[in-house]
Motif scaffolding. Sequence first.
Motif, PDB file in Angstrom:
ATOM      1  N   LEU A 368       0.830  -1.209   0.000  1.00 61.64           N
ATOM      2  CA  LEU A 368       0.000   0.000   0.000  1.00 61.64           C
ATOM      3  C   LEU A 368       0.861   1.253   0.000  1.00 61.64           C
ATOM      4  CD1 LEU A 368      -2.758   1.497   0.417  1.00 61.64           C
ATOM      5  CD2 LEU A 368      -2.349   1.238   2.880  1.00 61.64           C
ATOM      6  N   MET A 369       1.842   1.324   0.905  1.00 62.85           N
ATOM      7  CA  MET A 369       2.632   2.537   1.072  1.00 62.85           C
ATOM      8  C   MET A 369       3.588   2.762  -0.092  1.00 62.85           C
ATOM      9  SD  MET A 369       1.296   3.649   3.827  1.00 62.85           S
ATOM     10  CE  MET A 369       2.351   4.998   4.338  1.00 62.85           C
ATOM     11  N   PHE A 370       4.249   1.709  -0.561  1.00 59.99           N
ATOM     12  CA  PHE A 370       5.200   1.869  -1.661  1.00 59.99           C
ATOM     13  C   PHE A 370       4.481   2.206  -2.967  1.00 59.99           C
ATOM     14  CE2 PHE A 370       8.187   0.242   1.281  1.00 59.99           C
ATOM     15  CZ  PHE A 370       9.462   0.409   0.761  1.00 59.99           C
ATOM     16  N   SER A 371       3.356   1.557  -3.231  1.00 48.31           N
ATOM     17  CA  SER A 371       2.637   1.850  -4.473  1.00 48.31           C
ATOM     18  C   SER A 371       2.111   3.282  -4.467  1.00 48.31           C
ATOM     19  CB  SER A 371       1.487   0.859  -4.676  1.00 48.31           C
ATOM     20  OG  SER A 371       0.551   0.907  -3.613  1.00 48.31           O
ATOM     21  N   ALA A 372       1.611   3.731  -3.329  1.00 45.84           N
ATOM     22  CA  ALA A 372       1.128   5.114  -3.240  1.00 45.84           C
ATOM     23  C   ALA A 372       2.266   6.102  -3.418  1.00 45.84           C
ATOM     24  CB  ALA A 372       0.430   5.338  -1.904  1.00 45.84           C
ATOM     25  N   ALA A 373       3.446   5.787  -2.875  1.00 46.72           N
ATOM     26  CA  ALA A 373       4.590   6.683  -3.006  1.00 46.72           C
ATOM     27  C   ALA A 373       5.070   6.777  -4.446  1.00 46.72           C
ATOM     28  CB  ALA A 373       5.723   6.212  -2.102  1.00 46.72           C
ATOM     29  N   ALA A 374       4.864   5.718  -5.232  1.00 50.82           N
ATOM     30  CA  ALA A 374       5.240   5.766  -6.644  1.00 50.82           C
ATOM     31  C   ALA A 374       4.241   6.570  -7.472  1.00 50.82           C
ATOM     32  CB  ALA A 374       5.341   4.343  -7.201  1.00 50.82           C
ATOM     33  N   ARG A 375       3.072   6.866  -6.901  1.00 48.53           N
ATOM     34  CA  ARG A 375       1.999   7.520  -7.655  1.00 48.53           C
ATOM     35  C   ARG A 375       1.679   8.927  -7.183  1.00 48.53           C
ATOM     36  NH1 ARG A 375      -1.383   1.930  -6.836  1.00 48.53           N
ATOM     37  NH2 ARG A 375      -0.535   0.811  -8.669  1.00 48.53           N
ATOM     38  N   ASP A 376       2.225   9.328  -6.035  1.00 48.11           N
ATOM     39  CA  ASP A 376       1.813  10.602  -5.450  1.00 48.11           C
ATOM     40  C   ASP A 376       3.027  11.305  -4.854  1.00 48.11           C
ATOM     41  OD1 ASP A 376      -0.572  12.317  -4.266  1.00 48.11           O
ATOM     42  OD2 ASP A 376       0.795  11.929  -2.594  1.00 48.11           O
ATOM     43  N   ALA A 377       3.164  12.599  -5.152  1.00 52.01           N
ATOM     44  CA  ALA A 377       4.345  13.359  -4.719  1.00 52.01           C
ATOM     45  C   ALA A 377       4.433  13.487  -3.206  1.00 52.01           C
ATOM     46  CB  ALA A 377       4.343  14.736  -5.370  1.00 52.01           C
ATOM     47  N   SER A 378       3.306  13.738  -2.548  1.00 56.07           N
ATOM     48  CA  SER A 378       3.354  13.915  -1.091  1.00 56.07           C
ATOM     49  C   SER A 378       3.655  12.597  -0.390  1.00 56.07           C
ATOM     50  CB  SER A 378       2.035  14.503  -0.578  1.00 56.07           C
ATOM     51  OG  SER A 378       0.957  13.623  -0.809  1.00 56.07           O
ATOM     52  N   MET A 379       3.162  11.480  -0.946  1.00 59.97           N
ATOM     53  CA  MET A 379       3.499  10.184  -0.360  1.00 59.97           C
ATOM     54  C   MET A 379       4.967   9.840  -0.612  1.00 59.97           C
ATOM     55  SD  MET A 379       0.956   9.134   1.338  1.00 59.97           S
ATOM     56  CE  MET A 379       1.704   7.555   1.751  1.00 59.97           C
ATOM     57  N   ALA A 380       5.516  10.277  -1.735  1.00 60.91           N
ATOM     58  CA  ALA A 380       6.946  10.076  -1.986  1.00 60.91           C
ATOM     59  C   ALA A 380       7.783  10.839  -0.965  1.00 60.91           C
ATOM     60  CB  ALA A 380       7.302  10.513  -3.405  1.00 60.91           C
ATOM     61  N   ARG A 381       7.351  12.045  -0.623  1.00 62.38           N
ATOM     62  CA  ARG A 381       8.067  12.819   0.408  1.00 62.38           C
ATOM     63  C   ARG A 381       7.953  12.130   1.769  1.00 62.38           C
ATOM     64  NH1 ARG A 381       6.166  17.108  -2.830  1.00 62.38           N
ATOM     65  NH2 ARG A 381       4.225  17.330  -1.643  1.00 62.38           N
ATOM     66  N   HIS A 382       6.790  11.558   2.047  1.00 60.18           N
ATOM     67  CA  HIS A 382       6.600  10.817   3.298  1.00 60.18           C
ATOM     68  C   HIS A 382       7.551   9.620   3.345  1.00 60.18           C
ATOM     69  CE1 HIS A 382       4.361   9.635   6.866  1.00 60.18           C
ATOM     70  NE2 HIS A 382       4.152   8.429   6.353  1.00 60.18           N
ATOM     71  N   MET A 383       7.679   8.923   2.228  1.00 56.94           N
ATOM     72  CA  MET A 383       8.609   7.805   2.141  1.00 56.94           C
ATOM     73  C   MET A 383      10.052   8.277   2.350  1.00 56.94           C
ATOM     74  SD  MET A 383       9.013   4.518   1.554  1.00 56.94           S
ATOM     75  CE  MET A 383       7.510   3.960   0.716  1.00 56.94           C
ATOM     76  N   HIS A 384      10.384   9.434   1.800  1.00 53.50           N
ATOM     77  CA  HIS A 384      11.736   9.985   1.963  1.00 53.50           C
ATOM     78  C   HIS A 384      12.058  10.220   3.440  1.00 53.50           C
ATOM     79  CE1 HIS A 384      15.290  12.459   1.184  1.00 53.50           C
ATOM     80  NE2 HIS A 384      14.796  13.333   2.039  1.00 53.50           N
ATOM     81  N   LEU A 385      11.113  10.750   4.189  1.00 52.00           N
ATOM     82  CA  LEU A 385      11.346  10.995   5.609  1.00 52.00           C
ATOM     83  C   LEU A 385      11.608   9.699   6.361  1.00 52.00           C
ATOM     84  CD1 LEU A 385       8.630  13.713   6.375  1.00 52.00           C
ATOM     85  CD2 LEU A 385      11.085  14.063   6.031  1.00 52.00           C
ATOM     86  N   PHE A 386      10.857   8.652   6.009  1.00 50.51           N
ATOM     87  CA  PHE A 386      11.059   7.374   6.681  1.00 50.51           C
ATOM     88  C   PHE A 386      12.374   6.732   6.255  1.00 50.51           C
ATOM     89  CE2 PHE A 386      10.359   2.684   6.745  1.00 50.51           C
ATOM     90  CZ  PHE A 386      10.373   2.539   8.120  1.00 50.51           C
TER      91      PHE A 386
END
Length: 416
Positions: A368-386
């Motif tokens: 769920l989290m990785f696929s969303a991060a590949a599709r959405d800029a704000s989720m990619a930034r969230h992934m970057h923080l983690f």
Amino acid sequence: MSKPESAGHEYDVVIGGAGLAGSAAAILLARRGVRVALLERRADVAAYKVLCTHSLQACAYPVLDELGLVPALERAGAVRNQARWYTRWGWIEPRAATAGPGLPYGYNIRRSILDPLIRSSAAQTPGVDLLLGHQVTGLTKEGGRVVGVRATTPHGDVEIRARLVVGADGKDSVVARCAGLRTRQHENARFGYLAYYRGLPLRDGSSHAWFLEPDMAYALPNDDGVTVLAVLPDKKRLPAFREDLEGSFLAFVRALPDAPPVDSAERITKITGMVDYPLHSRRPTAPGVALVGDAALTGDPLWGVGCGWALQSAQWLARAVARAAADGGDLDRALLTYARGHGRRLRGHQLLAADFATSRPFNALERLMFSAAARDASMARHMHLFASRLIGPLRFLSPVAVAKASAVNVRHRRGR
């Protein structure tokens, strides 16, 4: 520079190991008025760790800043380490928000530059005696607590006494073993090999990682135009690598999605690696003892967290124990504060890493989290923080973040 040591000389703190964690702890403690003996088994101030990801994640930037090393790193050509990650849903490519601040960053820099830099800084810090060629061989105990170390030196054996002994001597820590701190070990179902290349361009000059489930790989641009290229396959592939290391390494890299052009680059080192690299965790304190860096916790090398956590744990220790070590305060209480903080900040990260080290595929929540991060800029930034270890697992997987990821994927399925 190294200073001679005589048996019986007392310090507030004696540190075994003058790598990243030990040197940082010595600097930060001495600046707080603590008298420190910093022991290093190698006799050369320019010695360095060879097998490493050479990555200081963004979580380490505040420590580098407090140490005053950021300008020197920039002058040495350290690369600010923005990253992109390949997944089965495509690339996750964090970008700063249009109207927001830039993304937090750390540095990629080879240990051949970083280790001598921080060790020399420690040697020049008032209150630190850097003792090269001093190998810790045992601990001195009185009344059930540690009160010093025994060490071999080029001039014979010595005993150095201190209120606190710090083990900064790596995953096979002599200090931890002699203090009776048991090791919890998590097996790693992947092995790893790496090599350094020159002339290996990477998109946007950023770090790359490939999540291939279960195999992994990464490419990290470093100082002086050098790139560290590493592969971390499932151990089922180990027989092929043992039969033909170079051929298997190159074939693995060539098969990566959007593979870096390894055949046109110059390999400047041999291919080296780790067939077996388990994750280690230890309770970071005992009476009169504290552990920092890999001595306390050895992470999975695929995440590149070791250097950052080495510096952070040194900072946490200095903040917790400096006053007690220097003025005779309640050291046991200070050590308890350090141990609790260390566990609170790193235990969740380590448990997730240990679970992923079983070489399993992504679970439902990770998908769920990785696929969303590949599709959405704000989720990619969230992934970057983690991924930069600036937030922990609980915040990464908070109800708000999970709900947002779910909404992103619903919109994707609807074609919006």
